[in-house]
Design an enzyme around this catalytic site. Structure first.
Site, PDB file in Angstrom:
ATOM      1  N   ARG A 164       0.730  -7.604  13.840  1.00  0.00           N
ATOM      2  CA  ARG A 164       0.121  -6.591  12.973  1.00  0.00           C
ATOM      3  C   ARG A 164      -0.901  -7.225  12.027  1.00  0.00           C
ATOM      4  O   ARG A 164      -1.923  -6.633  11.718  1.00  0.00           O
ATOM      5  CB  ARG A 164       1.202  -5.824  12.203  1.00  0.00           C
ATOM      6  CG  ARG A 164       1.868  -4.770  13.091  1.00  0.00           C
ATOM      7  CD  ARG A 164       2.895  -3.970  12.358  1.00  0.00           C
ATOM      8  NE  ARG A 164       3.995  -4.812  11.932  1.00  0.00           N
ATOM      9  CZ  ARG A 164       4.695  -4.641  10.820  1.00  0.00           C
ATOM     10  NH1 ARG A 164       4.401  -3.658  10.010  1.00  0.00           N
ATOM     11  NH2 ARG A 164       5.688  -5.445  10.530  1.00  0.00           N
ATOM     12  N   ARG A 184      12.707  -2.548   9.532  1.00  0.00           N
ATOM     13  CA  ARG A 184      11.890  -1.787  10.464  1.00  0.00           C
ATOM     14  C   ARG A 184      11.833  -2.517  11.791  1.00  0.00           C
ATOM     15  O   ARG A 184      11.823  -3.733  11.837  1.00  0.00           O
ATOM     16  CB  ARG A 184      10.479  -1.626   9.879  1.00  0.00           C
ATOM     17  CG  ARG A 184      10.304  -0.290   9.209  1.00  0.00           C
ATOM     18  CD  ARG A 184       9.013  -0.188   8.494  1.00  0.00           C
ATOM     19  NE  ARG A 184       7.850  -0.517   9.315  1.00  0.00           N
ATOM     20  CZ  ARG A 184       6.610  -0.270   8.942  1.00  0.00           C
ATOM     21  NH1 ARG A 184       6.382   0.299   7.779  1.00  0.00           N
ATOM     22  NH2 ARG A 184       5.592  -0.582   9.702  1.00  0.00           N
ATOM     23  N   LYS A 232       0.828  -1.219   0.000  1.00  0.00           N
ATOM     24  CA  LYS A 232       0.000   0.000   0.000  1.00  0.00           C
ATOM     25  C   LYS A 232       0.860   1.266   0.000  1.00  0.00           C
ATOM     26  O   LYS A 232       0.471   2.257  -0.586  1.00  0.00           O
ATOM     27  CB  LYS A 232      -1.044  -0.002   1.111  1.00  0.00           C
ATOM     28  CG  LYS A 232      -0.526   0.172   2.497  1.00  0.00           C
ATOM     29  CD  LYS A 232      -1.655   0.173   3.508  1.00  0.00           C
ATOM     30  CE  LYS A 232      -1.139  -0.140   4.900  1.00  0.00           C
ATOM     31  NZ  LYS A 232      -0.145   0.793   5.421  1.00  0.00           N
TER      32      LYS A 232
HETATM   33  P1  AMP Z   1       2.373   1.511   9.142  1.00  0.00           P
HETATM   34  O1  AMP Z   1       3.598   2.185   8.629  1.00  0.00           O
HETATM   35  O2  AMP Z   1       1.111   2.067   8.562  1.00  0.00           O
HETATM   36  O3  AMP Z   1       2.467   0.011   9.041  1.00  0.00           O
HETATM   37  O4  AMP Z   1       2.292   1.838  10.709  1.00  0.00           O
HETATM   38  C1  AMP Z   1       3.323   1.446  11.610  1.00  0.00           C
HETATM   39  C2  AMP Z   1       2.784   1.445  13.029  1.00  0.00           C
HETATM   40  O5  AMP Z   1       2.334   2.770  13.384  1.00  0.00           O
HETATM   41  C3  AMP Z   1       1.586   0.553  13.276  1.00  0.00           C
HETATM   42  O6  AMP Z   1       1.935  -0.798  13.538  1.00  0.00           O
HETATM   43  C4  AMP Z   1       0.947   1.232  14.499  1.00  0.00           C
HETATM   44  O7  AMP Z   1       1.677   0.942  15.664  1.00  0.00           O
HETATM   45  C5  AMP Z   1       1.153   2.706  14.174  1.00  0.00           C
HETATM   46  N1  AMP Z   1       0.023   3.272  13.383  1.00  0.00           N
HETATM   47  C6  AMP Z   1       0.066   3.747  12.104  1.00  0.00           C
HETATM   48  N2  AMP Z   1      -1.141   4.193  11.705  1.00  0.00           N
HETATM   49  C7  AMP Z   1      -1.973   4.008  12.760  1.00  0.00           C
HETATM   50  C8  AMP Z   1      -3.357   4.242  12.975  1.00  0.00           C
HETATM   51  N3  AMP Z   1      -4.154   4.775  12.026  1.00  0.00           N
HETATM   52  N4  AMP Z   1      -3.869   3.911  14.185  1.00  0.00           N
HETATM   53  C9  AMP Z   1      -3.108   3.405  15.177  1.00  0.00           C
HETATM   54  N5  AMP Z   1      -1.802   3.132  15.029  1.00  0.00           N
HETATM   55  C10 AMP Z   1      -1.227   3.423  13.836  1.00  0.00           C
END
Ligand code: AMP
Length: 221
Positions: free
Chosen positions: A177, A166, A13
């Site tokens: 996740r 990461r 994404k």
């Molecule tokens: P991502 O890069 O979108 O995979 O986000 C990495 C991490 O950031 C996630 O595993 C959550 O811990 C946090 N995170 C990102 N977006 C959100 C959201 N909309 N709500 C809650 N936590 C978020």
């Protein structure tokens, strides 16, 4: 053009979000990137968020909604949410702030997502993303192997810089996740049925984007 893209971790994404923002001139709003930026800068918000992010848990909704409220006014109703809304409560709170024209859902089998995530390496700023399981990406990398063929370090050929995994791309973090995606995020997709565009995330990134483009071009903006 008010868009959101939803997909499990590893669905690509982030990559598709980049393509869409360039093609349709919309501003990316990635809550994950915004949070990582706070963590890097060591802000109070970053220190709170980091503990959740390390283990793959969702950061509390009020923090996320605050980030969205701060960012939206500068986007002139041309934006793409990436990684938001992540649960039904966030979707409900968003509905009180603005509506969405289209929600793109990238569908990918769980095993493929796990394989992609476990091989993911990024530049220090998180912008360039490679996968050591991809033959095309491997041409751009120097991979150092240790005993038993274990990967000990990965370098970007062009810059010579070491790439990083990461913090949350550990087997446990990935598992957690994906579980959260199934339990908390999938119901969000259902709530956007009326504006939903579903695409298959398995093919090459350019092919996935062709599917998205076909859907978005068919709309009159
Ligand atoms: P991502 O890069 O979108 O995979 O986000 C990495 C991490 O950031 C996630 O595993 C959550 O811990 C946090 N995170 C990102 N977006 C959100 C959201 N909309 N709500 C809650 N936590 C978020």
């Amino acid at each position: 053009m008010k868009l959101a893209i939803i997909g499990s971790q590893g669905s690509g994404k982030g990559t598709q979000s980049g393509y869409i923002c360039v093609e349709y001139d919309v501003t990316p709003i990635s809550t994950g990137d915004m949070l990582r930026d706070h963590v890097r800068r060591g802000t109070g918000l970053g220190r709170v968020a980091e503990d959740y992010m390390k283990t793959g848990e969702l950061v509390p909704d009020h923090i996320i909604i605050e980030l969205i409220r701060e960012k939206l006014p500068s986007c002139d109703n041309r934006f793409l949410f990436d990684g938001f809304p992540r649960n039904v409560s966030q979707a409900e709170q968003l509905a009180g702030i603005t509506s969405l024209d289209k929600v793109i859902s990238i569908v990918l089998p769980r095993e493929v997502a796990i394989q992609r995530l476990s091989g993911r390496y990024t530049s220090e700023d998180g912008i360039r993303i490679y996968n050591i399981n991809s033959a095309t990406d491997r041409l751009k990398l120097n991979i150092e192997y240790g005993e038993g063929g274990v990967v000990v370090a990965v370098y970007e050929r062009e810059t010579g810089n070491e790439l990083l995994q990461r913090q949350d791309d550990t087997p446990k973090g990935i598992e957690r996740r994906l579980e959260i995606f199934n339990n908390a995020t999938k119901p969000v997709i259902d709530s956007y049925r009326h504006v939903l565009v579903e695409v298959d995330g398995s093919p090459k990134p350019e092919e996935v984007f062709a599917q998205i483009k076909q859907e978005l071009d068919a709309l009159k903006w």
